[in-house]
Design an enzyme around this catalytic site. Structure first.
Site, short mmCIF file in Angstrom:
data_model
loop_
_atom_site.label_atom_id
_atom_site.label_comp_id
_atom_site.label_asym_id
_atom_site.label_seq_id
_atom_site.Cartn_x
_atom_site.Cartn_y
_atom_site.Cartn_z
N GLU A 113 0.85 -1.20 0.00
CA GLU A 113 0.00 0.00 0.00
C GLU A 113 0.88 1.24 0.00
O GLU A 113 2.10 1.15 0.10
CB GLU A 113 -0.92 -0.02 1.24
N HIS A 241 -8.99 9.03 3.74
CA HIS A 241 -8.56 8.00 2.79
C HIS A 241 -8.82 8.55 1.40
O HIS A 241 -9.90 9.08 1.12
CB HIS A 241 -9.36 6.71 3.01
N ARG A 288 -0.81 8.62 2.01
CA ARG A 288 -2.21 9.03 1.91
C ARG A 288 -2.47 10.53 1.98
O ARG A 288 -3.36 11.04 1.33
CB ARG A 288 -2.95 8.42 3.09
N HIS A 349 -11.30 8.94 7.57
CA HIS A 349 -11.03 7.50 7.68
C HIS A 349 -10.45 7.10 9.03
O HIS A 349 -10.87 6.09 9.60
CB HIS A 349 -10.06 7.14 6.56
N ARG A 384 -0.64 8.33 9.57
CA ARG A 384 -0.45 6.88 9.76
C ARG A 384 -0.10 6.19 8.45
O ARG A 384 -0.73 6.43 7.41
CB ARG A 384 -1.75 6.30 10.30
#
Ligand code: FAD
Ligand code: SIN
Length: 526
Positions: A113, A241, A288, A349, A384
């Site tokens: 990811e 997100h 992100r 998110h 994160r």
């Protein structure tokens, strides 16, 4: 009614369930959940759980990726600790029965990811959370020492304040004695007295009108601990997100996992052109915060209400095999992802901040632990890294369990705690007073405290939130408690903390971006 227990666990996601299973051999556990045991953010996790499994990955690479995503605000010691302890805790999940996908060589099929330099995400198709939730719920239900209470809403944690003593924020001798809990079946508030209390109530996504979080994510734990005068930190770092399915009016927003971009999917603008390289050389797989901001910018300059995620060039059999959940969901909306691009938008998110805890999950209130998304451990910093939260939850559930098992012998139940004072409240509020304010809070937060912020927007947000705060406190004082009223009150408290902490930031960093201080590096004001 008064109930007594050794361990009171509030929340039935990965954090609460795994802590309960670990302490249950050492005392009686009561686990409460505000809806059914199986509802949580955990259940909807798609991408998976990040940990070092095989070479060429190693601890240093996972540590560095986490630190880079965290944009200078992670605590390196905590990052190293979580990265090193995650594989053993994932093995614990496997021992409890959780199944992660294997490849045709019989090795774990690792996904990738945004922000990860290696393939390191263990997963169960694109339904990792459901697999974890179902397995742990089953184990908890069958454990003889765990008593489960569903439809029980924790309203306040109990401290000396409830014995009429003054409690100041951060004061070292504040003790937790359990929680007052609203029984949603009878509308009575009951007293749960415990020697150790764990808050594992998850995130705050419903502060925003577009979120991937289910309805339960209303920041209850953070608000309760804030009101109990515990320390809360890093609340300005809300993770949006980048890719939730664009499906106006439907809540929560269905997530389109980042693992799909790890698998080769590409972001495209409304005109079908790739745009991510304009913003970051890592393209669609940048961390992100960068991708969400880039999409927000593209939507603003083109006036479009979504962008696209393109999978049409990928092997369609493998795509369906790896992402059956997403394939089926999109097909139900007449989007065949093997042939058509998926319309996507960013959605609130994950809450990176929360209840400040030490390396064992201890909050600043004695005998009160916080684990999972509700906590702020130092792992995530300003942003994160994808799939680090499930790993953080299991590592901290283990640490909190060990620490509390060691300390519990010296903790007594406090029998002097009074029952909940209803203050003779008889007023049943009209629901519209709550629902209207709930919507307003979401609009304020979405429009003024979202992906891009400014001093003016934050000031306006604070002023408007204050009005709603006063109205809601008045209502709370005279009303018979309801879940909706408590949740609204909690969201207002959490919104206040986010705005206040955002106002104190005189720089843009990680997930906090303000047009007034667009650069990283705090500005000293004279
Ligand atoms: P939760 O799982 O949210 O559980 C909270 C529990 O507390 C619930 O049972 C709730 O009912 C209960 N509760 C809340 N308030 C109260 C109250 N007042 N009284 C009683 N009970 C209460 N992370 C990853 O690492 N990898 C992923 O692939 C991933 N994918 C995600 C996909 C989606 C769609 C979402 C929303 C999140 C995803 N995340 C992922 C984030 C991750 O799932 C969560 O951070 C994590 O599951 C949180 O676990 P938790 O146990 O802390 O809280
Ligand atoms: C995803 O699957 O994209 C979500 C992963 C996460 O939130 O960590």
């Amino acid at each position: 009614m008064i109930k007594e227990t050794d361990f009171l666990v509030i929340g039935s996601g990965i954090a609460g369930l795994s802590f309960a299973l670990k302490v249950a051999e050492h005392g009686k556990v009561i686990l409460i959940s505000k809806t059914s045991l199986d509802e949580s953010n955990t259940k909807y996790a798609q991408g998976g759980i990040a940990a070092v499994t095989y070479e060429p990955d190693n601890y240093l690479k996972h540590v560095e990726d986490t630190l880079i995503a965290g944009d200078g605000l992670c605590n390196r010691e905590i990052v190293e600790m979580v990265v090193r302890e995650a594989p053993a805790q994932i093995q614990q999940l496997i021992d409890w029965g959780v199944k992660f996908d294997l490849n045709d060589k019989g090795k774990y099929d690792l996904g990738r990811e945004g922000g990860h330099s290696e393939y390191r995400v263990l997963h169960h198709r694109d339904k990792t959370g459901e697999e974890i939730q179902n397995t742990l719920v089953e184990k908890v239900k069958n454990h003889r020492n765990i008593e489960v209470h569903e439809n029980q809403f924790a309203v306040e944690v109990i401290t000396q304040h409830h014995l009429g003593k003054l409690v100041k924020r951060g004061q070292k001798d504040t003790d937790c004695y359990g929680a007052y809990v609203l029984d949603l079946n009878t509308d009575q508030v009951n007293t749960f007295l415990s020697r150790v209390t764990l808050i594992a109530t998850g995130g705050t996504g419903n502060l925003y009108d577009t979120t991937t979080n289910p309805k339960i994510a209303t920041g209850d734990g953070i608000a309760m601990v804030f009101r109990a005068k515990g320390i809360i930190e890093n609340m300005e770092f809300i993770q949006f997100h980048p890719t939730s399915l664009y499906n106006p009016g439907v809540k929560p927003s269905f997530l389109i996992t980042e693992a799909l971009r790890g698998f080769g999917a590409i972001l495209r603008g409304p005109d079908g052109q790739k745009f991510m390289k304009k913003y970051d050389e890592r393209g669609s797989l940048a961390p992100r915060d960068i991708v969400a901001r880039a999409i927000d910018h593209e939507m603003k300059i083109t006036g479009s209400d979504h962008v696209f995620l393109d999978c049409t060039h990928l092997d369609s059999k493998k795509l369906k095999d790896h992402f059956p959940n997403i394939y089926t969901k999109c097909l139900s909306l007449n989007i065949d992802i093997t042939k058509e691009m998926i319309p996507v938008i960013p959605a609130a998110h994950y809450m990176c901040g929360g209840i400040k805890v030490d390396q064992n999950g201890c909050s600043t209130i004695n005998h009160l632990y916080a684990v999972g998304e509700v906590s702020s451990t130092g792992l995530h910093g300003a942003n994160r890294l994808a799939s680090n939260s499930l790993a953080e939850a299991v590592v901290y559930a283990d640490r909190a369990a060990k620490d509390s098992i060691q300390k519990i012998q010296d903790i007594k139940i406090n029998k002097e705690i009074p029952e909940w004072d209803t203050k003779g409240a008889t007023y049943t509020e009209e629901m519209v007073m709550i629902t209207q304010n709930y919507k307003e809070v979401q609009q304020i937060m979405s429009n003024y405290v979202g992906i891009v912020r400014s001093n003016l927007r934050l000031e306006r947000a604070m002023r408007r939130l204050e009005i709603i705060y006063k109205e809601t406190e008045e209502l709370y004082e005279k009303s018979i408690l309801s879940q909706q009223l408590c949740e609204l009150r909690n969201l207002i408290n959490v919104g206040y903390l986010i705005i206040k902490m955002a106002q104190e930031m005189h720089e843009s960093r990680g997930l906090h971006y303000t047009i007034d201080y667009p650069k990283k590096g705090a500005i000293t004001e004279f």
